[in-house]
Design a protein around this motif. Structure first.
Motif, PDB file in Angstrom:
ATOM      1  N   THR A 616       0.567  -1.185  -0.057  1.00 38.26           N
ATOM      2  CA  THR A 616       0.019   0.025   0.066  1.00 38.26           C
ATOM      3  C   THR A 616       0.793   1.180  -0.155  1.00 38.26           C
ATOM      4  OG1 THR A 616      -0.027   0.214   2.246  1.00 38.26           O
ATOM      5  CG2 THR A 616      -1.804  -1.213   1.455  1.00 38.26           C
ATOM      6  N   GLU A 617       0.045   2.514  -0.309  1.00 39.47           N
ATOM      7  CA  GLU A 617       0.870   3.647  -0.334  1.00 39.47           C
ATOM      8  C   GLU A 617       1.552   3.986   1.116  1.00 39.47           C
ATOM      9  OE1 GLU A 617      -0.042   7.925  -1.907  1.00 39.47           O
ATOM     10  OE2 GLU A 617      -0.562   6.149  -3.261  1.00 39.47           O
ATOM     11  N   LYS A 618       0.592   3.681   2.268  1.00 37.61           N
ATOM     12  CA  LYS A 618       1.020   3.977   3.502  1.00 37.61           C
ATOM     13  C   LYS A 618       2.309   3.076   3.818  1.00 37.61           C
ATOM     14  CE  LYS A 618      -0.506   3.582   8.206  1.00 37.61           C
ATOM     15  NZ  LYS A 618      -1.581   3.011   9.426  1.00 37.61           N
ATOM     16  N   GLN A 619       2.416   1.759   3.408  1.00 39.25           N
ATOM     17  CA  GLN A 619       3.517   1.315   3.626  1.00 39.25           C
ATOM     18  C   GLN A 619       4.965   1.635   2.871  1.00 39.25           C
ATOM     19  OE1 GLN A 619       1.904  -2.727   2.438  1.00 39.25           O
ATOM     20  NE2 GLN A 619       1.310  -3.236   4.705  1.00 39.25           N
ATOM     21  N   ALA A 620       4.458   2.001   2.007  1.00 39.79           N
ATOM     22  CA  ALA A 620       5.852   2.820   1.008  1.00 39.79           C
ATOM     23  C   ALA A 620       6.164   3.852   1.634  1.00 39.79           C
ATOM     24  CB  ALA A 620       5.270   2.890  -0.476  1.00 39.79           C
ATOM     25  N   ASN A 621       5.482   4.635   2.266  1.00 39.47           N
ATOM     26  CA  ASN A 621       5.972   5.947   2.781  1.00 39.47           C
ATOM     27  C   ASN A 621       6.666   5.431   4.213  1.00 39.47           C
ATOM     28  OD1 ASN A 621       4.637   7.766   1.454  1.00 39.47           O
ATOM     29  ND2 ASN A 621       2.647   7.660   2.455  1.00 39.47           N
ATOM     30  N   GLU A 622       6.211   4.410   5.027  1.00 33.63           N
ATOM     31  CA  GLU A 622       6.945   3.853   6.046  1.00 33.63           C
ATOM     32  C   GLU A 622       8.335   3.156   5.549  1.00 33.63           C
ATOM     33  OE1 GLU A 622       4.281   1.158   7.710  1.00 33.63           O
ATOM     34  OE2 GLU A 622       2.931   2.925   8.652  1.00 33.63           O
ATOM     35  N   LEU A 623       8.403   2.695   4.852  1.00 37.87           N
ATOM     36  CA  LEU A 623       9.621   2.020   4.251  1.00 37.87           C
ATOM     37  C   LEU A 623      10.630   2.996   3.803  1.00 37.87           C
ATOM     38  CD1 LEU A 623       8.457  -0.970   2.131  1.00 37.87           C
ATOM     39  CD2 LEU A 623      10.003  -1.037   4.110  1.00 37.87           C
ATOM     40  N   ARG A 645      12.459   9.246 -11.434  1.00 39.21           N
ATOM     41  CA  ARG A 645      13.923   9.659 -11.324  1.00 39.21           C
ATOM     42  C   ARG A 645      14.959   8.569 -11.401  1.00 39.21           C
ATOM     43  NH1 ARG A 645      11.139  12.681  -7.505  1.00 39.21           N
ATOM     44  NH2 ARG A 645      11.152  15.224  -8.162  1.00 39.21           N
ATOM     45  N   GLY A 646      14.549   7.304 -11.458  1.00 37.04           N
ATOM     46  CA  GLY A 646      15.222   6.335 -11.402  1.00 37.04           C
ATOM     47  C   GLY A 646      16.020   5.859 -10.163  1.00 37.04           C
ATOM     48  N   GLY A 647      17.226   5.314 -10.119  1.00 33.73           N
ATOM     49  CA  GLY A 647      18.015   4.663  -8.950  1.00 33.73           C
ATOM     50  C   GLY A 647      17.020   3.700  -8.197  1.00 33.73           C
ATOM     51  N   ILE A 648      17.039   3.987  -6.976  1.00 37.73           N
ATOM     52  CA  ILE A 648      15.999   3.230  -5.911  1.00 37.73           C
ATOM     53  C   ILE A 648      14.739   3.738  -5.849  1.00 37.73           C
ATOM     54  CG2 ILE A 648      16.037   2.017  -3.598  1.00 37.73           C
ATOM     55  CD1 ILE A 648      19.048   1.995  -3.512  1.00 37.73           C
ATOM     56  N   SER A 649      13.686   3.191  -6.248  1.00 38.38           N
ATOM     57  CA  SER A 649      12.435   3.910  -6.075  1.00 38.38           C
ATOM     58  C   SER A 649      11.726   2.986  -4.894  1.00 38.38           C
ATOM     59  CB  SER A 649      11.711   3.880  -7.280  1.00 38.38           C
ATOM     60  OG  SER A 649      12.232   4.536  -8.319  1.00 38.38           O
ATOM     61  N   VAL A 650      11.011   3.701  -4.208  1.00 40.49           N
ATOM     62  CA  VAL A 650      10.015   2.785  -3.252  1.00 40.49           C
ATOM     63  C   VAL A 650       8.576   3.527  -3.667  1.00 40.49           C
ATOM     64  CG1 VAL A 650       9.384   2.733  -0.651  1.00 40.49           C
ATOM     65  CG2 VAL A 650      11.686   3.152  -1.456  1.00 40.49           C
TER      66      VAL A 650
END
Length: 721
Positions: A616-623, A645-650
């Motif tokens: 979920t989006e909430k979990q993405a924010n936390e990570l 932007r590439g690189g590491i995306s969450v």
């Protein structure tokens, strides 16, 4: 390098030197020619041609071509070598084509020919041209340096032994942060789609990684080349799932020498068409409902707001409402500007329903009111006494304002809002439509509309009403429309776009197996094809996946088979890699394991772009926050994101659709987060198929029932890892 390969390399090196020298000479001459800004039309036309030449040669100067085809037309004395590139180049002194534009008819042979001794043919303006292919050769040129020569067919040997070698070489290259063109590796099934007729509603079912988005973009470039006298780039449009995806694909068309094509989302386009009269409610509210963690997953059916408001039945309902509205649109009584003067209602109705019937409702209203005012002036002109005339004119103006209060002036939103209010809902619906809008939808919509907010599913109905009220300006019409991720579009959205598209010229593409927004999208392509006549549609399937390794595709297919009856499975190109890794741990080991996985992937050479994919989006924010605290730089991707932007995306799994990464880390692939349901299977499949080379699953708990451990490498650790 053997003798034969060395000879081929030397031959191509000499050809490249001659071609590059001619391109440099032409480009220098054009760049030295002053740009003409004067009024002379002939000189202006010449300047347009010169500027086009500058652009083509600038594109060709570093990479003149990527392929060679030796073709002998029937009746010709010998085979001629044809060099295929992104832009055509002619030798000005001899008139010989040094490079053939990849979109030219003869270039189709380079893509369609797959070997054999039989004759090959292509369609040209002069008819079918047949002949024999003697050689098909792929070339890699970078900055005028010949890097690779690969023969994929040689008639003397009747050999296709290395037919896929060049394709696998290109597929094995790492991704940067943009989608790139595929002109050098277009496959025969993709080429047929690219070159399909313009006036067709083309529907493409393509599995994940089949290149359907790139094919659609190349189709736009082809249409502009093939039908340059009939269509304009600025009247073509791409509808993408979100703004970030538009940024991701933004490099393809410029690489193909195509500019000025509109690129937008359906919601942004409609809101602009409505002059921002309404705003879109926070999409995260809807998404949180549908992608919440746990067992409370809503049932997808035709009474879901998105499915209902996106249906053709709802479109017909609105049509009936608008028809009744039109019939009772004009006031019901005569207009009496003053005592003794009368404009009969029959005359007003004649003006509205007969004389101006070809105008849209708002324009008709304006024209009839203007006609009433002219009639008043004519009546006043008959009165010679100025004081009396002034008095009657004032009275007539007041009475006209009162009279027009019975002639409502609606916008699309005010009319639509009326249909969902307690007092304004129509009371004379046809029997088959009575009570069709569920009360729950009426209540929820009315509450939202009070704030002038709407949901995505309201946009197609609103634009449909706007179109009926105001008509369509000619400069708002499209010559061709591309709809990407079309499985998430509703039939109503396509139907309203059809009103804005000349000759039903569409490229509609998607994957039903990735239909993670089924509460608003479609479950069968017939929902779209049924909107057009059979002779106006074309249907193609792309089954081969060029994105991921065999191991990743087989793993993703197993996910689908565990959650979907009769799924549409991808056929991988044989590019083998590492097994999918399933990293099992406990809750305490989740973040340490993620950090370890990121460090391991970054140490390799095959992962310049990495996605950490949350449920979920909430979990993405936390990570994202947790990784930032650990000093690991990442880019958080949200529903409102406009730049990739590439690189590491969450990012949450639902936002990965359409993107691809060298490596993907799927977080929390547990029984709690991914149940054995249709929607969860599609979500997990989407997440898996984003990976080109590496796919790792982090499982802090019981493994999801959608995961087949036979297709993966299981690694178990604890929080001390």
């Amino acid at each position: 390098m053997d003798t034969k390969t060395q000879s081929a390399y030397q031959e191509e090196l000499q050809r490249l030197e001659r071609t590059s020298a001619e391109i440099d000479r032409q480009l220098q001459r054009l760049q030295a020619t002053p740009v003409y800004y004067g009024p002379d039309l002939a000189e202006q036309a010449l300047e347009v041609a010169r500027e086009q030449g500058r652009q083509n040669l600038s594109k060709a100067v570093e990479e003149p071509y990527f392929g060679r085809l030796d073709f002998q037309e029937t009746g010709a004395a010998a085979a001629a070598p044809l060099y295929i590139g992104k832009a055509g180049v002619e030798d000005e002194r001899t008139g010989q084509l040094l490079v053939i534009d990849w979109r030219a008819p003869v270039a189709s042979l380079f893509y369609s020919f797959t070997g054999g001794l039989d004759a090959a043919s292509y369609d040209s303006p002069d008819g079918l041209i047949a002949g024999l292919v003697y050689l098909k050769r792929n070339l890699v040129v970078r900055k005028q340096i010949l890097q690779r020569v690969v023969d994929t067919y040689n008639r003397d040997e009747d050999s296709l032994a290395v037919g896929d070698e060049f394709l696998l070489y290109r597929l094995g290259e790492n991704k940067d942060n943009k989608l790139r063109d595929i002109v050098s590796t277009i496959q025969a099934e993709q080429d047929r789609i690219i070159r399909a007729a313009k006036n067709t509603a083309l529907i493409i079912q393509g599995v994940a990684g089949s290149g359907k988005t790139t094919v659609a973009l190349h189709r736009l470039a082809f249409l502009l080349y093939q039908y340059r006298e009939q269509i304009r780039a600025e009247r073509m449009v791409i509808f993408a799932p979100n703004s970030m995806f538009l940024d991701y694909i933004s490099g393809v068309l410029p690489e193909l020498g195509v500019g000025n094509i509109q690129q937008t989302t359906f919601s942004d386009w409609v809101l602009d068409m409505l002059d921002q009269e309404v705003k879109l409610a926070d999409p995260a509210l809807t998404l949180q409902t549908w992608f919440a963690v746990g067992s409370k997953r809503p049932v997808v059916n035709n009474h879901a707001p998105g499915r209902f408001k996106g249906s053709i039945a709802f479109k017909q309902y609105l049509e009936d409402c608008l028809h009744r509205f039109e019939e009772s649109y004009v006031p019901a009584s005569d207009f009496l500007p003053w005592e003794g003067a009368k404009l009969p209602i029959a005359t007003i109705r004649e003006w509205f329903f007969v004389e101006n019937k070809h105008y849209p409702l708002v324009k008709r209203r304006e024209r009839v009111i203007a006609r009433i005012k002219r009639w008043m002036e004519m009546q006043l002109d008959k009165i010679w006494e100025q004081s009396r005339k002034k008095e009657l004119k004032k009275k007539a103006s007041q009475r006209l304002r009162t009279y027009l209060t019975g002639w409502p002036e609606h916008t699309a939103f005010s009319f639509y809002k009326m249909l969902f209010s307690d007092t304004g809902r129509p009371t004379s619906l046809p029997a088959e439509l009575l009570g069709q809008i569920p009360e729950a939808i009426v209540t929820a919509s009315a509450k939202l509309f009070k704030k002038k907010e709407v949901q995505l599913e309201d946009l197609a109905p609103l634009l449909y009403i706007h179109t009926r009220l105001n008509g369509i300006a000619s400069d708002r019409m499209f010559d061709h429309v591309v709809i990407d991720e079309a499985q998430d579009f509703s039939p109503f959205q396509v139907a309203v776009l059809d009103k804005y598209t000349r000759n039903r010229s569409f490229t509609i593409l998607g994957d039903l197996s990735q239909g993670i927004h089924a509460y608003q999208g479609i479950i069968d392509w017939k929902e779209f094809s049924g909107l057009f006549k059979e002779e106006e549609t074309g249907y193609f399937e792309l089954e081969r996946s060029y994105r991921s390794t065999v191991e990743i595709i087989q793993f993703a297919n197993s996910v689908l088979k565990r959650g979907i009856d009769d799924p549409l499975l991808a056929v991988p190109v044989f590019r083998s890699g590492n097994k999918v890794r399933v990293l099992q741990t406990d809750a305490k080991g989740r973040l340490p394991l993620l950090k370890m996985a990121l460090a391991s992937l970054q140490e390799g050479t095959s992962s310049s772009t990495i996605a950490v994919v949350a449920r979920t989006e909430k979990q993405a924010n936390e990570l994202h926050d947790a990784l930032s605290e650990a000093g690991i730089s990442t880019n958080l991707i949200t529903a409102k994101q406009r730049v990739y932007r590439g690189g590491i995306s969450v990012l949450p799994v639902y936002l990965t659709k359409g993107l691809e990464f060298d490596a993907v880390l799927l977080m929390d692939v547990t029984a709690q987060h991914y149940e054995a349901t249709l929607i969860d299977a599609k979500l997990l499949y989407v997440g898996c198929t984003r990976a080109l080379h590496e796919l790792w699953l982090i499982v802090p708990g019981a493994l999801s029932p959608l995961v087949d451990t036979e297709d993966s490498e299981i690694v178990t650790t604890d929080h001390s890892a």
